[in-house]
Design an enzyme around this catalytic site. Sequence first.
Site, mmCIF file in Angstrom:
data_model
loop_
_atom_site.group_PDB
_atom_site.id
_atom_site.type_symbol
_atom_site.label_atom_id
_atom_site.label_comp_id
_atom_site.label_asym_id
_atom_site.label_seq_id
_atom_site.Cartn_x
_atom_site.Cartn_y
_atom_site.Cartn_z
ATOM 1 N N ASP A 63 42.065 30.451 11.555
ATOM 2 C CA ASP A 63 42.747 30.481 10.253
ATOM 3 C C ASP A 63 43.276 31.894 10.016
ATOM 4 O O ASP A 63 42.546 32.780 9.581
ATOM 5 C CB ASP A 63 41.790 30.065 9.133
ATOM 6 C CG ASP A 63 42.525 29.749 7.837
ATOM 7 O OD1 ASP A 63 43.263 30.629 7.346
ATOM 8 O OD2 ASP A 63 42.377 28.635 7.315
ATOM 9 N N GLU A 65 45.409 35.088 8.460
ATOM 10 C CA GLU A 65 45.998 35.601 7.225
ATOM 11 C C GLU A 65 47.189 36.442 7.642
ATOM 12 O O GLU A 65 47.175 37.083 8.704
ATOM 13 C CB GLU A 65 45.003 36.439 6.425
ATOM 14 C CG GLU A 65 43.803 35.664 5.904
ATOM 15 C CD GLU A 65 44.168 34.479 5.019
ATOM 16 O OE1 GLU A 65 45.165 34.581 4.273
ATOM 17 O OE2 GLU A 65 43.467 33.460 5.085
ATOM 18 N N ASP A 178 49.398 27.816 11.196
ATOM 19 C CA ASP A 178 48.842 28.954 11.932
ATOM 20 C C ASP A 178 49.416 29.068 13.341
ATOM 21 O O ASP A 178 49.933 30.129 13.731
ATOM 22 C CB ASP A 178 47.312 28.833 12.005
ATOM 23 C CG ASP A 178 46.672 28.838 10.633
ATOM 24 O OD1 ASP A 178 46.264 29.915 10.179
ATOM 25 O OD2 ASP A 178 46.595 27.757 10.020
ATOM 26 N N HIS A 235 40.966 32.424 1.209
ATOM 27 C CA HIS A 235 42.094 33.205 1.733
ATOM 28 C C HIS A 235 41.644 34.452 2.480
ATOM 29 O O HIS A 235 42.477 35.309 2.793
ATOM 30 C CB HIS A 235 43.082 33.576 0.628
ATOM 31 C CG HIS A 235 43.630 32.389 -0.103
ATOM 32 N ND1 HIS A 235 44.345 31.392 0.526
ATOM 33 C CD2 HIS A 235 43.533 32.015 -1.407
ATOM 34 C CE1 HIS A 235 44.666 30.466 -0.357
ATOM 35 N NE2 HIS A 235 44.187 30.814 -1.523
ATOM 36 N N ASP A 240 37.483 31.342 5.633
ATOM 37 C CA ASP A 240 38.219 30.077 5.717
ATOM 38 C C ASP A 240 37.905 29.352 7.025
ATOM 39 O O ASP A 240 37.735 28.126 7.054
ATOM 40 C CB ASP A 240 39.724 30.328 5.621
ATOM 41 C CG ASP A 240 40.191 30.594 4.199
ATOM 42 O OD1 ASP A 240 39.413 30.356 3.269
ATOM 43 O OD2 ASP A 240 41.344 31.038 4.032
#
Length: 271
Positions: A63, A65, A178, A235, A240
């Site tokens: 995941d 960011e 992603d 987030h 996550d």
Amino acid sequence: MGRKWEYGDFRQLGCDEKGASGMATKRLARQLGLIRRKSIAPANGNLGRSKSKQLFDYLIVIDFESTCWNDGKCHRSQEIIEFPAILLNTSTGEIESEFHAYVQPQEHPILSEFCMELTGIKQAQVDEGVPLKICLSQFCKWIQKIQQQKKIIFATRVSDISTSEVKLCAFVTWSDWDLGVCLEYECKRKQLLKPVFLNSWIDLRVTYKIFYRRKPKGLSGALQDVGIEFLGREHFGLDDSRNTALLAWKMIRDGCLMKITRSLNKASEES
């Protein structure tokens, strides 16, 4: 050290029944393990908690960011700033290994206030991070290490899945963003060689929707709907990923068979 997630068992009892007729019989049957109630019924009608035979012995949950803004403009050059990966054993529910790195953005090196507030990632953390090229190299070394330790291989195409005795592993993401958008286009822009095993993955969001016959309201909402509390900060990529692993393990326990939902190799196979 691996972490084993145990949850949901306390929700097995205490469900309301409508009407007095037959209530005692249902309660007795439930206590004997003949019937069990779940908050959401899976599409395949499997009401038990016995795990189905999984195609994959391990799942790696990712995941990312990325850089982001809240100025109403469409930014096509988002860059990864956090790269987490969680190795989940689909037989035990243990998280057996983790990878985590902060990535230094180069196209937009200064994070927006919105991005820092949303992710909790500070400017100093990405300044001290590594460029994506180096991060991918570090990630591949981690992959090679767990491949040697766990004796696993990756199914790079849907057709690679077989009944052989090798331990298969697949990647899991919450949506196709992603691996299908963020990493794909950043590697193309920066002319970076992306590992081929990252071309196929399981979209847990669509898998959840099909299995439970319910559209999830984000990762946190999906967890809440099956009786799991989100742990950590939303987030933040590592949290996550851990929570996505929690959800995947819950779904496996409920009888969901994890399958590849997206492969970027399909185009080349069909041509």
